[in-house]
Design a protein around this motif. Structure first.
Motif, short mmCIF file in Angstrom:
data_model
loop_
_atom_site.label_atom_id
_atom_site.label_comp_id
_atom_site.label_asym_id
_atom_site.label_seq_id
_atom_site.Cartn_x
_atom_site.Cartn_y
_atom_site.Cartn_z
N GLY A 19 1.54 -6.77 -5.32
CA GLY A 19 1.77 -6.11 -4.04
C GLY A 19 0.83 -4.95 -3.78
O GLY A 19 0.77 -4.43 -2.66
N HIS A 52 -5.44 -15.90 -0.75
CA HIS A 52 -4.75 -15.80 0.54
C HIS A 52 -5.11 -14.45 1.13
O HIS A 52 -5.82 -13.67 0.49
N ASP A 56 -3.10 -7.03 -0.37
CA ASP A 56 -3.35 -6.68 -1.78
C ASP A 56 -4.36 -7.62 -2.42
O ASP A 56 -4.78 -7.42 -3.56
N HIS A 57 -4.80 -8.65 -1.67
CA HIS A 57 -5.80 -9.59 -2.19
C HIS A 57 -7.10 -9.59 -1.39
O HIS A 57 -8.11 -10.10 -1.84
N ASP A 184 -0.80 -16.01 -5.20
CA ASP A 184 0.62 -15.75 -5.39
C ASP A 184 1.32 -17.07 -5.10
O ASP A 184 1.03 -17.68 -4.08
N HIS A 223 7.12 -15.80 -5.41
CA HIS A 223 6.47 -15.33 -6.63
C HIS A 223 7.16 -15.95 -7.84
O HIS A 223 8.28 -16.45 -7.76
N HIS A 245 -0.54 -9.80 -11.97
CA HIS A 245 0.20 -9.56 -10.74
C HIS A 245 1.63 -9.10 -11.06
O HIS A 245 2.57 -9.38 -10.34
#
Ligand SMILES: [Zn+2]
Ligand SMILES: [Zn+2]
Length: 284
Positions: A19, A52, A56-57, A184, A223, A245
Protein backbone atom coordinates in the motif's frame (compact mmCIF):
# COMPACT_ATOMS: atom_id res chain seq x y z
CA UNK A 1 16.24 2.80 2.33
CA UNK A 2 16.74 0.25 -0.43
CA UNK A 3 16.90 -3.48 0.05
CA UNK A 4 19.21 -5.52 -2.15
CA UNK A 5 19.40 -9.27 -2.27
CA UNK A 6 20.40 -12.04 -4.60
CA UNK A 7 17.80 -14.59 -5.66
CA UNK A 8 19.30 -17.26 -7.91
CA UNK A 9 20.76 -15.56 -10.98
CA UNK A 10 19.14 -12.24 -10.21
CA UNK A 11 19.77 -9.19 -8.06
CA UNK A 12 16.64 -7.60 -6.63
CA UNK A 13 17.12 -3.99 -5.59
CA UNK A 14 14.37 -1.73 -4.37
CA UNK A 15 11.69 -1.40 -1.73
CA UNK A 16 8.31 -2.95 -1.05
CA UNK A 17 5.76 -2.09 1.62
CA UNK A 18 2.13 -3.00 0.96
CA UNK A 19 0.00 0.00 0.00
CA UNK A 20 3.02 2.34 0.35
CA UNK A 21 5.49 1.52 -2.41
CA UNK A 22 6.83 -1.35 -4.45
CA UNK A 23 9.68 -1.21 -6.98
CA UNK A 24 12.17 -3.91 -7.88
CA UNK A 25 15.12 -3.19 -10.13
CA UNK A 26 16.62 -6.33 -11.68
CA UNK A 27 19.91 -5.26 -13.30
CA UNK A 28 20.48 -8.61 -15.03
CA UNK A 29 17.25 -8.06 -16.99
CA UNK A 30 17.86 -4.34 -17.56
CA UNK A 31 14.35 -3.94 -16.18
CA UNK A 32 12.33 -2.65 -13.27
CA UNK A 33 9.11 -4.14 -11.94
CA UNK A 34 6.75 -1.41 -10.73
CA UNK A 35 7.71 2.07 -9.70
CA UNK A 36 6.16 3.03 -6.38
CA UNK A 37 9.51 4.60 -5.57
CA UNK A 38 12.06 5.72 -8.12
CA UNK A 39 15.19 3.61 -7.71
CA UNK A 40 18.10 5.70 -8.99
CA UNK A 41 20.04 2.67 -10.21
CA UNK A 42 17.05 1.89 -12.47
CA UNK A 43 17.05 5.29 -14.18
CA UNK A 44 18.58 3.93 -17.39
CA UNK A 45 16.79 0.56 -17.64
CA UNK A 46 15.40 -0.48 -21.00
CA UNK A 47 12.03 -1.69 -19.69
CA UNK A 48 9.53 -1.18 -16.91
CA UNK A 49 6.92 -3.85 -16.23
CA UNK A 50 3.88 -2.42 -14.44
CA UNK A 51 1.70 -4.88 -12.54
CA UNK A 52 -1.16 -2.38 -12.26
CA UNK A 53 -1.71 1.32 -11.83
CA UNK A 54 -2.37 1.68 -8.09
CA UNK A 55 -0.18 4.56 -6.95
CA UNK A 56 1.99 2.43 -4.67
CA UNK A 57 3.14 0.72 -7.90
CA UNK A 58 3.15 3.58 -10.43
CA UNK A 59 3.27 6.80 -8.38
CA UNK A 60 6.98 7.50 -8.87
CA UNK A 61 7.01 6.99 -12.63
CA UNK A 62 7.41 10.71 -13.39
CA UNK A 63 10.38 10.86 -10.99
CA UNK A 64 11.99 7.85 -12.70
CA UNK A 65 11.52 9.47 -16.12
CA UNK A 66 12.95 12.75 -14.78
CA UNK A 67 15.99 10.88 -13.45
CA UNK A 68 16.33 9.23 -16.83
CA UNK A 69 16.41 12.60 -18.57
CA UNK A 70 19.01 13.91 -16.09
CA UNK A 71 21.11 10.80 -16.69
CA UNK A 72 21.23 11.64 -20.39
CA UNK A 73 19.37 8.52 -21.54
CA UNK A 74 17.84 9.33 -24.93
CA UNK A 75 15.93 6.10 -25.60
CA UNK A 76 12.37 6.30 -24.27
CA UNK A 77 11.59 3.90 -21.44
CA UNK A 78 9.56 0.95 -22.71
CA UNK A 79 6.64 0.54 -20.32
CA UNK A 80 4.80 -2.77 -20.43
CA UNK A 81 1.43 -2.44 -18.76
CA UNK A 82 -2.04 -4.00 -18.61
CA UNK A 83 -4.08 -3.14 -21.66
CA UNK A 84 -6.52 -0.30 -21.02
CA UNK A 85 -4.25 1.65 -18.68
CA UNK A 86 -2.13 3.31 -21.35
CA UNK A 87 -4.46 6.24 -22.14
CA UNK A 88 -4.80 7.46 -18.55
CA UNK A 89 -1.10 6.96 -17.96
CA UNK A 90 -0.21 9.03 -21.03
CA UNK A 91 -2.61 11.77 -19.94
CA UNK A 92 -1.19 11.93 -16.41
CA UNK A 93 2.37 12.14 -17.73
CA UNK A 94 1.37 14.79 -20.23
CA UNK A 95 0.13 16.93 -17.33
CA UNK A 96 3.23 16.21 -15.25
CA UNK A 97 5.45 17.06 -18.23
CA UNK A 98 3.72 20.45 -18.28
CA UNK A 99 4.55 20.99 -14.62
CA UNK A 100 8.09 19.79 -15.11
CA UNK A 101 8.47 21.87 -18.31
CA UNK A 102 10.44 19.06 -19.86
CA UNK A 103 9.04 16.14 -21.84
CA UNK A 104 8.73 12.93 -19.84
CA UNK A 105 8.93 10.61 -22.82
CA UNK A 106 8.17 6.90 -22.78
CA UNK A 107 6.83 4.15 -25.01
CA UNK A 108 3.73 2.36 -23.68
CA UNK A 109 3.35 -1.28 -24.69
CA UNK A 110 -0.09 -2.56 -23.61
CA UNK A 111 -0.12 -6.27 -22.83
CA UNK A 112 -2.69 -8.98 -22.34
CA UNK A 113 -2.27 -12.34 -20.62
CA UNK A 114 -0.18 -14.58 -22.88
CA UNK A 115 1.54 -11.69 -24.70
CA UNK A 116 5.30 -12.02 -24.96
CA UNK A 117 8.20 -9.63 -25.32
CA UNK A 118 11.70 -10.67 -26.32
CA UNK A 119 14.60 -9.66 -24.16
CA UNK A 120 18.24 -9.99 -25.13
CA UNK A 121 19.64 -13.42 -25.86
CA UNK A 122 17.29 -16.33 -25.41
CA UNK A 123 15.12 -14.73 -22.77
CA UNK A 124 11.59 -13.47 -23.09
CA UNK A 125 8.82 -12.24 -20.80
CA UNK A 126 5.27 -13.55 -20.90
CA UNK A 127 2.42 -11.71 -19.16
CA UNK A 128 -0.13 -13.67 -17.13
CA UNK A 129 -3.41 -12.84 -15.46
CA UNK A 130 -3.49 -11.76 -11.82
CA UNK A 131 -6.53 -11.09 -9.63
CA UNK A 132 -6.93 -7.49 -8.42
CA UNK A 133 -9.84 -5.00 -8.69
CA UNK A 134 -8.12 -2.97 -11.45
CA UNK A 135 -6.47 -4.11 -14.72
CA UNK A 136 -3.45 -6.13 -13.60
CA UNK A 137 -0.81 -8.53 -14.88
CA UNK A 138 2.01 -10.69 -13.63
CA UNK A 139 5.18 -11.19 -15.64
CA UNK A 140 7.37 -14.24 -16.06
CA UNK A 141 10.87 -14.43 -17.54
CA UNK A 142 11.71 -17.55 -19.52
CA UNK A 143 14.77 -18.79 -21.31
CA UNK A 144 14.46 -20.89 -24.47
CA UNK A 145 17.01 -23.67 -24.47
CA UNK A 146 17.74 -26.59 -26.78
CA UNK A 147 17.49 -29.98 -25.15
CA UNK A 148 18.54 -33.25 -26.74
CA UNK A 149 15.48 -35.29 -27.71
CA UNK A 150 15.03 -38.23 -25.32
CA UNK A 151 15.57 -40.78 -28.11
CA UNK A 152 19.11 -39.40 -28.62
CA UNK A 153 20.00 -39.23 -24.93
CA UNK A 154 22.47 -42.14 -25.12
CA UNK A 155 24.41 -40.94 -28.17
CA UNK A 156 28.12 -40.23 -27.66
CA UNK A 157 29.16 -36.57 -27.77
CA UNK A 158 31.06 -36.90 -31.06
CA UNK A 159 27.99 -38.36 -32.80
CA UNK A 160 25.80 -35.56 -31.43
CA UNK A 161 28.32 -33.07 -32.83
CA UNK A 162 28.15 -34.73 -36.25
CA UNK A 163 24.37 -34.72 -36.27
CA UNK A 164 24.26 -31.10 -35.14
CA UNK A 165 26.62 -30.06 -37.94
CA UNK A 166 24.54 -31.98 -40.48
CA UNK A 167 21.48 -30.00 -39.38
CA UNK A 168 19.62 -33.08 -38.10
CA UNK A 169 16.58 -32.42 -35.96
CA UNK A 170 17.84 -33.86 -32.67
CA UNK A 171 16.90 -31.08 -30.25
CA UNK A 172 13.66 -29.96 -28.65
CA UNK A 173 13.32 -26.30 -27.74
CA UNK A 174 12.10 -26.01 -24.16
CA UNK A 175 11.10 -23.00 -22.09
CA UNK A 176 12.79 -22.73 -18.74
CA UNK A 177 10.99 -20.39 -16.30
CA UNK A 178 13.59 -18.30 -14.50
CA UNK A 179 11.66 -15.67 -12.61
CA UNK A 180 8.06 -14.57 -12.10
CA UNK A 181 6.59 -11.47 -10.48
CA UNK A 182 3.04 -11.65 -9.11
CA UNK A 183 1.59 -8.77 -7.10
CA UNK A 184 -1.10 -7.54 -6.15
CA UNK A 185 -3.31 -10.57 -6.46
CA UNK A 186 -5.52 -13.16 -4.85
CA UNK A 187 -3.86 -16.55 -4.35
CA UNK A 188 -6.08 -17.93 -7.15
CA UNK A 189 -3.20 -17.02 -9.46
CA UNK A 190 -1.43 -20.16 -8.19
CA UNK A 191 -4.37 -22.35 -9.29
CA UNK A 192 -4.84 -20.74 -12.65
CA UNK A 193 -1.10 -20.66 -13.42
CA UNK A 194 0.16 -23.87 -11.80
CA UNK A 195 3.47 -23.58 -13.71
CA UNK A 196 4.32 -20.75 -11.28
CA UNK A 197 5.29 -23.52 -8.86
CA UNK A 198 8.14 -24.50 -11.20
CA UNK A 199 9.63 -21.06 -11.74
CA UNK A 200 13.12 -20.96 -10.32
CA UNK A 201 12.60 -17.64 -8.48
CA UNK A 202 9.00 -16.74 -7.69
CA UNK A 203 8.40 -13.20 -6.42
CA UNK A 204 5.02 -13.16 -4.76
CA UNK A 205 3.08 -10.75 -2.63
CA UNK A 206 2.05 -11.82 0.87
CA UNK A 207 0.49 -8.70 2.30
CA UNK A 208 -0.96 -10.11 5.52
CA UNK A 209 0.59 -12.62 7.87
CA UNK A 210 -1.52 -13.29 10.96
CA UNK A 211 -4.78 -12.71 12.79
CA UNK A 212 -4.35 -8.95 12.82
CA UNK A 213 -6.03 -9.15 9.42
CA UNK A 214 -8.60 -11.80 8.53
CA UNK A 215 -8.49 -13.80 5.33
CA UNK A 216 -11.81 -12.20 4.48
CA UNK A 217 -10.36 -8.70 4.79
CA UNK A 218 -7.25 -9.68 2.79
CA UNK A 219 -9.45 -11.10 0.04
CA UNK A 220 -11.63 -7.96 0.04
CA UNK A 221 -8.54 -6.00 -1.04
CA UNK A 222 -7.49 -8.81 -3.42
CA UNK A 223 -4.30 -9.64 -1.54
CA UNK A 224 -2.68 -12.83 -0.30
CA UNK A 225 -2.87 -13.78 3.39
CA UNK A 226 -0.24 -16.15 4.72
CA UNK A 227 -3.00 -18.49 5.95
CA UNK A 228 -4.08 -18.99 2.35
CA UNK A 229 -0.52 -19.30 1.10
CA UNK A 230 0.12 -22.01 3.68
CA UNK A 231 -2.79 -24.01 2.35
CA UNK A 232 -1.11 -23.87 -1.10
CA UNK A 233 2.44 -24.47 0.05
CA UNK A 234 2.76 -27.89 -1.62
CA UNK A 235 2.37 -26.09 -4.97
CA UNK A 236 5.46 -24.00 -4.30
CA UNK A 237 8.22 -26.23 -5.69
CA UNK A 238 10.38 -23.20 -6.54
CA UNK A 239 14.08 -22.96 -5.72
CA UNK A 240 13.31 -19.61 -4.10
CA UNK A 241 10.14 -17.78 -3.14
CA UNK A 242 10.68 -14.07 -2.55
CA UNK A 243 7.79 -12.74 -0.48
CA UNK A 244 7.12 -9.01 -0.49
CA UNK A 245 4.45 -6.27 -0.26
CA UNK A 246 4.04 -6.92 3.48
CA UNK A 247 1.61 -4.60 5.23
CA UNK A 248 3.04 -1.79 7.34
CA UNK A 249 1.32 -3.33 10.37
CA UNK A 250 4.32 -5.71 10.57
CA UNK A 251 7.87 -4.57 11.30
CA UNK A 252 10.62 -6.40 9.40
CA UNK A 253 11.72 -8.32 12.51
CA UNK A 254 8.14 -9.44 13.09
CA UNK A 255 7.79 -10.59 9.50
CA UNK A 256 10.88 -12.77 9.86
CA UNK A 257 9.69 -14.15 13.20
CA UNK A 258 6.22 -14.97 11.84
CA UNK A 259 7.68 -16.69 8.77
CA UNK A 260 10.09 -18.67 10.99
CA UNK A 261 7.21 -19.74 13.18
CA UNK A 262 4.53 -20.44 10.60
CA UNK A 263 6.21 -21.78 7.47
CA UNK A 264 7.09 -25.47 7.30
CA UNK A 265 10.89 -25.81 7.35
CA UNK A 266 10.92 -27.27 3.83
CA UNK A 267 9.45 -23.99 2.60
CA UNK A 268 11.08 -21.59 5.07
CA UNK A 269 14.51 -22.68 3.79
CA UNK A 270 13.52 -21.44 0.32
CA UNK A 271 11.65 -18.27 1.29
CA UNK A 272 13.45 -14.93 1.12
CA UNK A 273 11.48 -12.02 2.60
CA UNK A 274 12.16 -8.81 0.70
CA UNK A 275 12.72 -6.53 3.70
CA UNK A 276 15.08 -3.95 5.15
CA UNK A 277 17.76 -5.49 7.36
CA UNK A 278 16.61 -3.74 10.53
CA UNK A 279 13.42 -2.32 11.97
CA UNK A 280 14.80 1.25 12.07
CA UNK A 281 15.19 1.28 8.28
CA UNK A 282 11.56 0.33 7.91
CA UNK A 283 9.87 3.72 7.64
CA UNK A 284 12.56 5.29 5.53
ZN1 LIG B 1 0.16 -2.70 -3.79
ZN1 LIG C 1 -2.94 -2.74 -5.79
Amino acid sequence: MLTELTAGRFTLRGASLGGMYTSLHVPELDACFDVGVAVRSAAAVERLFLSHAHVDHVGALATLLGMRGLSGVKAPLKIHLPEGVEGTLAESLRVLSGLHRWPLTFEAIPMRPGDEVRLRGKRFVRAFKTYHPVPSLGYAVFERVSKLKPEHADLPGARIGELRRSGADIFDVVERPLLAYATDTLPEVLHHEPWLGDVSTLILECTFLDERKTIHAARAGCHIHLDELLSHHAMLRNDRVVLMHFSQIYKPGEVRAILDQRLPSTLRDRVIPFLPATDDQWWN
